[in-house]
Scaffold this motif. Structure first.
Motif, mmCIF file in Angstrom:
data_model
loop_
_atom_site.group_PDB
_atom_site.id
_atom_site.type_symbol
_atom_site.label_atom_id
_atom_site.label_comp_id
_atom_site.label_asym_id
_atom_site.label_seq_id
_atom_site.Cartn_x
_atom_site.Cartn_y
_atom_site.Cartn_z
ATOM 1 N N CYS A 52 0.818 -1.209 0.000
ATOM 2 C CA CYS A 52 0.000 0.000 0.000
ATOM 3 C C CYS A 52 0.856 1.264 0.000
ATOM 4 C CB CYS A 52 -0.955 -0.016 1.194
ATOM 5 S SG CYS A 52 -2.204 -1.322 1.069
ATOM 6 N N SER A 53 1.910 1.278 0.798
ATOM 7 C CA SER A 53 2.747 2.482 0.846
ATOM 8 C C SER A 53 3.459 2.707 -0.488
ATOM 9 C CB SER A 53 3.758 2.411 1.991
ATOM 10 O OG SER A 53 4.631 1.313 1.832
ATOM 11 N N ASN A 54 3.940 1.646 -1.121
ATOM 12 C CA ASN A 54 4.578 1.798 -2.434
ATOM 13 C C ASN A 54 3.584 2.264 -3.486
ATOM 14 O OD1 ASN A 54 7.366 1.107 -2.078
ATOM 15 N ND2 ASN A 54 6.693 -0.959 -1.654
ATOM 16 N N TYR A 55 2.387 1.708 -3.450
ATOM 17 C CA TYR A 55 1.352 2.063 -4.404
ATOM 18 C C TYR A 55 0.966 3.535 -4.260
ATOM 19 C CZ TYR A 55 -3.182 2.006 -6.776
ATOM 20 O OH TYR A 55 -4.250 2.289 -7.591
ATOM 21 N N VAL A 56 0.683 3.968 -3.040
ATOM 22 C CA VAL A 56 0.279 5.361 -2.798
ATOM 23 C C VAL A 56 1.426 6.312 -3.139
ATOM 24 C CG1 VAL A 56 -0.429 7.026 -1.025
ATOM 25 C CG2 VAL A 56 -1.475 4.746 -1.108
ATOM 26 N N PHE A 57 2.649 5.943 -2.797
ATOM 27 C CA PHE A 57 3.817 6.782 -3.111
ATOM 28 C C PHE A 57 3.931 6.974 -4.622
ATOM 29 C CE2 PHE A 57 8.268 7.762 -3.840
ATOM 30 C CZ PHE A 57 8.551 8.661 -2.822
ATOM 31 N N GLU A 58 3.810 5.880 -5.358
ATOM 32 C CA GLU A 58 3.945 5.936 -6.819
ATOM 33 C C GLU A 58 2.837 6.784 -7.455
ATOM 34 O OE1 GLU A 58 3.201 2.630 -10.100
ATOM 35 O OE2 GLU A 58 4.998 2.221 -8.900
ATOM 36 N N ILE A 59 1.599 6.572 -7.037
ATOM 37 C CA ILE A 59 0.474 7.343 -7.588
ATOM 38 C C ILE A 59 0.624 8.819 -7.247
ATOM 39 C CG2 ILE A 59 -2.034 7.722 -7.442
ATOM 40 C CD1 ILE A 59 -1.339 5.231 -9.041
ATOM 41 N N THR A 60 0.973 9.122 -6.002
ATOM 42 C CA THR A 60 1.133 10.518 -5.584
ATOM 43 C C THR A 60 2.239 11.189 -6.372
ATOM 44 O OG1 THR A 60 0.379 9.948 -3.362
ATOM 45 C CG2 THR A 60 1.524 12.048 -3.610
ATOM 46 N N GLN A 61 3.343 10.510 -6.567
ATOM 47 C CA GLN A 61 4.468 11.070 -7.304
ATOM 48 C C GLN A 61 4.094 11.345 -8.766
ATOM 49 O OE1 GLN A 61 7.917 8.526 -7.215
ATOM 50 N NE2 GLN A 61 9.175 10.191 -6.452
ATOM 51 N N LYS A 62 3.400 10.415 -9.388
ATOM 52 C CA LYS A 62 3.065 10.544 -10.810
ATOM 53 C C LYS A 62 1.848 11.433 -11.068
ATOM 54 C CE LYS A 62 4.824 6.083 -12.340
ATOM 55 N NZ LYS A 62 4.428 4.758 -12.854
ATOM 56 N N GLU A 63 0.814 11.296 -10.222
ATOM 57 C CA GLU A 63 -0.468 11.919 -10.533
ATOM 58 C C GLU A 63 -0.895 13.020 -9.573
ATOM 59 O OE1 GLU A 63 -3.405 8.878 -11.225
ATOM 60 O OE2 GLU A 63 -1.913 7.593 -12.191
ATOM 61 N N GLY A 64 -0.121 13.266 -8.527
ATOM 62 C CA GLY A 64 -0.422 14.373 -7.632
ATOM 63 C C GLY A 64 -1.197 13.998 -6.381
ATOM 64 N N PHE A 65 -1.473 15.020 -5.596
ATOM 65 C CA PHE A 65 -2.081 14.872 -4.277
ATOM 66 C C PHE A 65 -3.466 14.233 -4.324
ATOM 67 C CE2 PHE A 65 -4.968 16.994 -1.184
ATOM 68 C CZ PHE A 65 -4.590 16.272 -0.074
ATOM 69 N N LYS A 66 -4.358 14.736 -5.170
ATOM 70 C CA LYS A 66 -5.735 14.229 -5.197
ATOM 71 C C LYS A 66 -5.778 12.744 -5.517
ATOM 72 C CE LYS A 66 -7.958 18.489 -6.657
ATOM 73 N NZ LYS A 66 -8.738 19.120 -7.722
ATOM 74 N N ASN A 67 -5.077 12.338 -6.548
ATOM 75 C CA ASN A 67 -5.080 10.927 -6.917
ATOM 76 C C ASN A 67 -4.350 10.070 -5.891
ATOM 77 O OD1 ASN A 67 -6.634 11.304 -9.183
ATOM 78 N ND2 ASN A 67 -4.888 11.622 -10.514
#
Length: 115
Positions: A52-67
């Motif tokens: 979960c932490s890797n997934y959220v980190f990756e999405i946040t880095q690529k797609e920003g705060f909202k995503n």
């Protein structure tokens, strides 16, 4: 924190975008601290192949705060048990039904749950 503010918020008229950038950096920082401070042996074991932490980190880095926030909420709601693993009789693939009733494929399920 002031450094992040001054680096990302150069124009006062872009306050909402500025807030989003600050929150993005804050989420990324919190996840990195989690990785550094909590040893892997003390972390909860995720039901997904990508933690979960890797997934959220990756999405946040690529797609920003909202995503990133949406990804966190989705994982938090669905990674707490009440899932079911089954073999689909139509295609003979192992799948998982999450608490949100979403069905995920074998490729996304943690190896430890497949055995």
């Amino acid at each position: 924190m002031f450094w992040i503010w001054s680096k990302t918020c150069t124009n006062i008229f872009h306050a909402s975008g500025c807030f989003s950038k600050i929150m993005k950096h804050l989420i990324l920082f919190v996840i990195q601290m989690y990785w550094k401070l909590i040893p892997p042996s003390k972390r909860k074991r995720c039901i997904f192949k990508k933690s979960c932490s890797n997934y959220v980190f990756e999405i946040t880095q690529k797609e920003g705060f909202k995503n990133g926030l949406k990804a966190f909420l989705f994982r938090y709601q669905n990674c707490r048990g009440n899932f079911q693993i089954f073999k689909n009789p139509i295609n003979n693939k192992i799948q998982m039904i999450l608490p949100s009733k979403l069905i995920i494929e074998t490729e996304e399920i943690a190896e430890r749950l497949m055995n």
